[in-house]
Design a protein around this motif. Sequence first.
Motif, PDB file in Angstrom:
ATOM      1  N   ASN A 122     111.994 -80.740 -79.990  1.00 35.26           N
ATOM      2  CA  ASN A 122     112.625 -81.432 -81.126  1.00 35.26           C
ATOM      3  C   ASN A 122     114.121 -81.524 -80.813  1.00 35.26           C
ATOM      4  OD1 ASN A 122     112.618 -78.606 -81.420  1.00 35.26           O
ATOM      5  ND2 ASN A 122     112.533 -78.667 -83.643  1.00 35.26           N
ATOM      6  N   THR A 123     114.757 -80.421 -80.428  1.00 35.75           N
ATOM      7  CA  THR A 123     116.090 -80.445 -79.808  1.00 35.75           C
ATOM      8  C   THR A 123     116.259 -79.151 -79.037  1.00 35.75           C
ATOM      9  OG1 THR A 123     116.949 -81.635 -81.743  1.00 35.75           O
ATOM     10  CG2 THR A 123     118.569 -80.815 -80.194  1.00 35.75           C
ATOM     11  N   HIS A 124     116.563 -79.264 -77.769  1.00 34.50           N
ATOM     12  CA  HIS A 124     116.838 -78.065 -76.974  1.00 34.50           C
ATOM     13  C   HIS A 124     118.194 -77.524 -77.404  1.00 34.50           C
ATOM     14  CE1 HIS A 124     114.127 -80.337 -74.262  1.00 34.50           C
ATOM     15  NE2 HIS A 124     113.748 -79.158 -73.822  1.00 34.50           N
ATOM     16  N   PHE A 125     118.276 -76.231 -77.681  1.00 34.07           N
ATOM     17  CA  PHE A 125     119.591 -75.620 -77.904  1.00 34.07           C
ATOM     18  C   PHE A 125     120.352 -75.656 -76.571  1.00 34.07           C
ATOM     19  CE2 PHE A 125     122.413 -71.901 -78.011  1.00 34.07           C
ATOM     20  CZ  PHE A 125     123.232 -72.334 -79.023  1.00 34.07           C
ATOM     21  N   ASP A 126     121.696 -75.633 -76.627  1.00 28.78           N
ATOM     22  CA  ASP A 126     122.530 -75.770 -75.409  1.00 28.78           C
ATOM     23  C   ASP A 126     122.075 -74.892 -74.252  1.00 28.78           C
ATOM     24  OD1 ASP A 126     123.874 -76.183 -77.800  1.00 28.78           O
ATOM     25  OD2 ASP A 126     125.783 -75.420 -77.075  1.00 28.78           O
ATOM     26  N   ILE A 142     113.318 -85.086 -78.706  1.00 30.60           N
ATOM     27  CA  ILE A 142     112.705 -86.150 -79.499  1.00 30.60           C
ATOM     28  C   ILE A 142     112.515 -85.729 -80.971  1.00 30.60           C
ATOM     29  CG2 ILE A 142     111.583 -87.525 -77.685  1.00 30.60           C
ATOM     30  CD1 ILE A 142     108.989 -85.892 -78.296  1.00 30.60           C
ATOM     31  N   PRO A 143     113.652 -85.561 -81.687  1.00 31.85           N
ATOM     32  CA  PRO A 143     113.521 -85.269 -83.119  1.00 31.85           C
ATOM     33  C   PRO A 143     113.028 -86.520 -83.850  1.00 31.85           C
ATOM     34  CG  PRO A 143     115.818 -85.682 -82.576  1.00 31.85           C
ATOM     35  CD  PRO A 143     115.057 -85.725 -81.276  1.00 31.85           C
ATOM     36  N   ILE A 144     112.458 -86.357 -85.028  1.00 30.85           N
ATOM     37  CA  ILE A 144     112.002 -87.522 -85.800  1.00 30.85           C
ATOM     38  C   ILE A 144     113.207 -88.384 -86.219  1.00 30.85           C
ATOM     39  CG2 ILE A 144     109.843 -86.566 -86.726  1.00 30.85           C
ATOM     40  CD1 ILE A 144     111.510 -85.919 -89.300  1.00 30.85           C
ATOM     41  N   LEU A 160     109.428 -82.672 -84.821  1.00 30.66           N
ATOM     42  CA  LEU A 160     109.412 -83.387 -83.538  1.00 30.66           C
ATOM     43  C   LEU A 160     108.585 -84.666 -83.699  1.00 30.66           C
ATOM     44  CD1 LEU A 160     108.796 -81.715 -80.129  1.00 30.66           C
ATOM     45  CD2 LEU A 160     107.258 -83.526 -80.817  1.00 30.66           C
ATOM     46  N   ASP A 161     109.001 -85.706 -83.020  1.00 35.42           N
ATOM     47  CA  ASP A 161     108.318 -87.005 -83.112  1.00 35.42           C
ATOM     48  C   ASP A 161     107.046 -86.974 -82.247  1.00 35.42           C
ATOM     49  OD1 ASP A 161     107.497 -89.671 -82.758  1.00 35.42           O
ATOM     50  OD2 ASP A 161     109.529 -90.397 -83.154  1.00 35.42           O
ATOM     51  N   CYS A 162     105.892 -86.852 -82.915  1.00 30.10           N
ATOM     52  CA  CYS A 162     104.641 -86.632 -82.176  1.00 30.10           C
ATOM     53  C   CYS A 162     104.172 -87.867 -81.404  1.00 30.10           C
ATOM     54  CB  CYS A 162     103.562 -86.133 -83.118  1.00 30.10           C
ATOM     55  SG  CYS A 162     103.886 -84.431 -83.579  1.00 30.10           S
ATOM     56  N   ASP A 163     104.472 -89.055 -81.900  1.00 31.88           N
ATOM     57  CA  ASP A 163     104.085 -90.268 -81.150  1.00 31.88           C
ATOM     58  C   ASP A 163     104.829 -90.292 -79.815  1.00 31.88           C
ATOM     59  OD1 ASP A 163     102.440 -91.056 -83.153  1.00 31.88           O
ATOM     60  OD2 ASP A 163     103.954 -92.293 -84.161  1.00 31.88           O
ATOM     61  N   LYS A 164     106.123 -90.019 -79.905  1.00 27.99           N
ATOM     62  CA  LYS A 164     106.926 -89.997 -78.677  1.00 27.99           C
ATOM     63  C   LYS A 164     106.442 -88.899 -77.746  1.00 27.99           C
ATOM     64  CE  LYS A 164     111.299 -91.927 -80.281  1.00 27.99           C
ATOM     65  NZ  LYS A 164     112.547 -91.512 -80.912  1.00 27.99           N
ATOM     66  N   LEU A 165     106.026 -87.774 -78.315  1.00 28.71           N
ATOM     67  CA  LEU A 165     105.556 -86.655 -77.485  1.00 28.71           C
ATOM     68  C   LEU A 165     104.342 -87.076 -76.657  1.00 28.71           C
ATOM     69  CD1 LEU A 165     105.641 -83.641 -76.660  1.00 28.71           C
ATOM     70  CD2 LEU A 165     104.177 -83.148 -78.616  1.00 28.71           C
ATOM     71  N   SER A 188     120.535 -77.202 -83.322  1.00 22.71           N
ATOM     72  CA  SER A 188     121.433 -78.305 -82.942  1.00 22.71           C
ATOM     73  C   SER A 188     121.193 -79.536 -83.798  1.00 22.71           C
ATOM     74  CB  SER A 188     121.244 -78.652 -81.469  1.00 22.71           C
ATOM     75  OG  SER A 188     121.250 -77.480 -80.711  1.00 22.71           O
ATOM     76  N   GLY A 189     120.069 -79.586 -84.493  1.00 19.83           N
ATOM     77  CA  GLY A 189     119.803 -80.711 -85.393  1.00 19.83           C
ATOM     78  C   GLY A 189     120.148 -80.376 -86.836  1.00 19.83           C
ATOM     79  N   GLY A 190     121.077 -79.463 -87.048  1.00 19.74           N
ATOM     80  CA  GLY A 190     121.552 -79.197 -88.406  1.00 19.74           C
ATOM     81  C   GLY A 190     120.859 -78.034 -89.102  1.00 19.74           C
ATOM     82  N   GLY A 191     120.165 -77.183 -88.349  1.00 22.32           N
ATOM     83  CA  GLY A 191     119.489 -76.032 -88.972  1.00 22.32           C
ATOM     84  C   GLY A 191     118.342 -76.464 -89.859  1.00 22.32           C
ATOM     85  N   GLN A 192     117.754 -77.611 -89.551  1.00 24.02           N
ATOM     86  CA  GLN A 192     116.690 -78.170 -90.395  1.00 24.02           C
ATOM     87  C   GLN A 192     115.330 -77.582 -90.003  1.00 24.02           C
ATOM     88  OE1 GLN A 192     117.204 -80.314 -92.975  1.00 24.02           O
ATOM     89  NE2 GLN A 192     119.413 -80.179 -92.610  1.00 24.02           N
ATOM     90  N   PRO A 193     114.455 -77.393 -90.997  1.00 22.39           N
ATOM     91  CA  PRO A 193     113.157 -76.757 -90.725  1.00 22.39           C
ATOM     92  C   PRO A 193     112.115 -77.682 -90.109  1.00 22.39           C
ATOM     93  CG  PRO A 193     113.375 -77.206 -93.072  1.00 22.39           C
ATOM     94  CD  PRO A 193     114.683 -77.609 -92.439  1.00 22.39           C
ATOM     95  N   VAL A 194     111.096 -77.046 -89.543  1.00 19.58           N
ATOM     96  CA  VAL A 194     109.938 -77.731 -88.965  1.00 19.58           C
ATOM     97  C   VAL A 194     108.734 -77.371 -89.835  1.00 19.58           C
ATOM     98  CG1 VAL A 194     108.431 -77.823 -86.931  1.00 19.58           C
ATOM     99  CG2 VAL A 194     110.908 -77.544 -86.631  1.00 19.58           C
ATOM    100  N   SER A 195     107.922 -78.349 -90.191  1.00 22.58           N
ATOM    101  CA  SER A 195     106.771 -78.069 -91.056  1.00 22.58           C
ATOM    102  C   SER A 195     105.615 -77.480 -90.255  1.00 22.58           C
ATOM    103  CB  SER A 195     106.308 -79.349 -91.750  1.00 22.58           C
ATOM    104  OG  SER A 195     105.731 -80.226 -90.800  1.00 22.58           O
ATOM    105  N   MET A 196     104.695 -76.821 -90.956  1.00 22.00           N
ATOM    106  CA  MET A 196     103.504 -76.277 -90.292  1.00 22.00           C
ATOM    107  C   MET A 196     102.658 -77.430 -89.761  1.00 22.00           C
ATOM    108  SD  MET A 196     102.188 -73.305 -89.617  1.00 22.00           S
ATOM    109  CE  MET A 196     102.532 -72.083 -90.878  1.00 22.00           C
ATOM    110  N   GLN A 197     102.607 -78.525 -90.542  1.00 24.92           N
ATOM    111  CA  GLN A 197     101.816 -79.676 -90.107  1.00 24.92           C
ATOM    112  C   GLN A 197     102.338 -80.208 -88.777  1.00 24.92           C
ATOM    113  OE1 GLN A 197      98.940 -80.761 -91.613  1.00 24.92           O
ATOM    114  NE2 GLN A 197      98.815 -81.828 -89.645  1.00 24.92           N
ATOM    115  N   ASN A 198     103.654 -80.271 -88.645  1.00 22.38           N
ATOM    116  CA  ASN A 198     104.248 -80.760 -87.401  1.00 22.38           C
ATOM    117  C   ASN A 198     103.897 -79.814 -86.246  1.00 22.38           C
ATOM    118  OD1 ASN A 198     107.173 -81.088 -85.637  1.00 22.38           O
ATOM    119  ND2 ASN A 198     106.114 -82.944 -86.271  1.00 22.38           N
TER     120      ASN A 198
END
Length: 458
Positions: A122-126, A142-144, A160-165, A188-198
């Motif tokens: 979704n985003t690699h940390f540095d 490949i974040p959404i 993470l963008d699953c189609d792109k994956l 790196s994407g703003g401390g935003q969460p990832v869902s269980m579905q994702n």
Amino acid sequence: MKFRTIIEPFKIKSVESIHMSTEDERIKYLEAAHYNPFLLNSNQVIIDFLTDSGTSAMSNEQWAAMMRGDESYAGAQSWERFYNAIFDLTSYPFILPTHQGRAAERILYGHLGGEGKVFISNTHFDTTRANIEFSGATAYDIPIEESKNHDSNYSFKGNLDCDKLDTLITEHKSENIGAVILTVTNNSGGGQPVSMQNAKDVADICKKHNVLFILDCCRIAENSYFIKHREKGFENHTYKEIAQQMFALADGCVMSAKKDALVNMGGFLALNDEKLAEACTNLLIITEGFTTYGGLSGRDMEAIAVGLTEIFDKDYLYYRIKSTEYLGEKIREKGIPVMYPIGGHAVYINSAQLYDHIPLNQYPGQALVCELYRIGGVRCVEVGSVMFGKYDERGELIPAAMELVRLAIPRRVYTQSHVDYVIEVFDEIVKNKAQTKGYKIIKEPKLLRHFTAHFEKL
Ligand code: F0G
């Protein structure tokens, strides 16, 4: 909740004094630090929001456990307690202790990487990206799409963008994929969460292609809070159960214990696959230490074992997430453009929008970082063109994708009055906005320039 005040769910037993500098002093300190807050001494800082990493206050239980630290070279009791705490949470049987997150990254991605290999996140940390690229491999973020819209209120902007994956794996062929890495929460994407579905969707795609799925889980407890409160079907699960379900979807994890394990130093790598674990163990022994301590002392392992249980406490997580949100919402009400919704460990400000009169090659983020320090002694970090900017062949700046400033909140360290003070500092930021000027870089190293660059005020 009947009451509005977010009280800290702990009492303070030991205190660390803050030197209350004056603005005149800070102007001198900042000049001596070449307008780079990384070059300030900590005793020149009133509120330190530089990072939430390794800055947690440990509990009396953690300190007590440290006294029990068994420093035996092999098979220490502390290793057993560390192992059991991680196994209980992750169910991964092969656990490698490391001195911090990036050591686990170096071992795992160094082994899996190399020329021609591809990693997707979704985003690699540095440090994750750096370890992957250092091995010769390529890293794709490949974040959404929603993650790029600052104002969108989407609940899981860390997804993470699953189609792109699926497309990327097919394009590069499964055998060339080092791993798919889900960073929870997406720092790196703003401390935003990832869902269980994702996470489930990512796991399904990885299984379909027979590709390794790794969690970068350093903020997994904070991520679990968001799942419980935002994702249908998790209302009645505990935070720990939610984390356990997420671990069950992946093949392993890398953790910097300096975040959600509430310690000042430490990390680990945990895996399901014995062969992969064996290869990593060889590297662990060469570079970190023997298998039952790796990069850690016995007392460090004790503190991590206790921290990993404390982090899932519901009162702690409520206070943690609500107090971060409180800061973000209050400064947003003052017209500060914050990334929305507020993430778990930090508030991110869009400095290019705040200072729209400062051109990107005069670093609006650095201007905000310096203003926050000058006005209030608040230290934070620019996550924009100072950190990620590059130059074209004519020496012109190629700006970063976003000009953010991160206020990262150490765990259990600051009280509501500290946060209220920071909110007041933003009143002055707003008042001084039009007069605030940009900066010029006058000295910089080749790599990771934000740590040591020197600036001049324009
Ligand atoms: N992964 C993530 C998502 C991180 O945020 C960090 C560190 C690491 C890995 C590396 O761990 O520092 O223990 O080697 N983040 C810190 C920060 C430095 O300020 O966000 P480490």
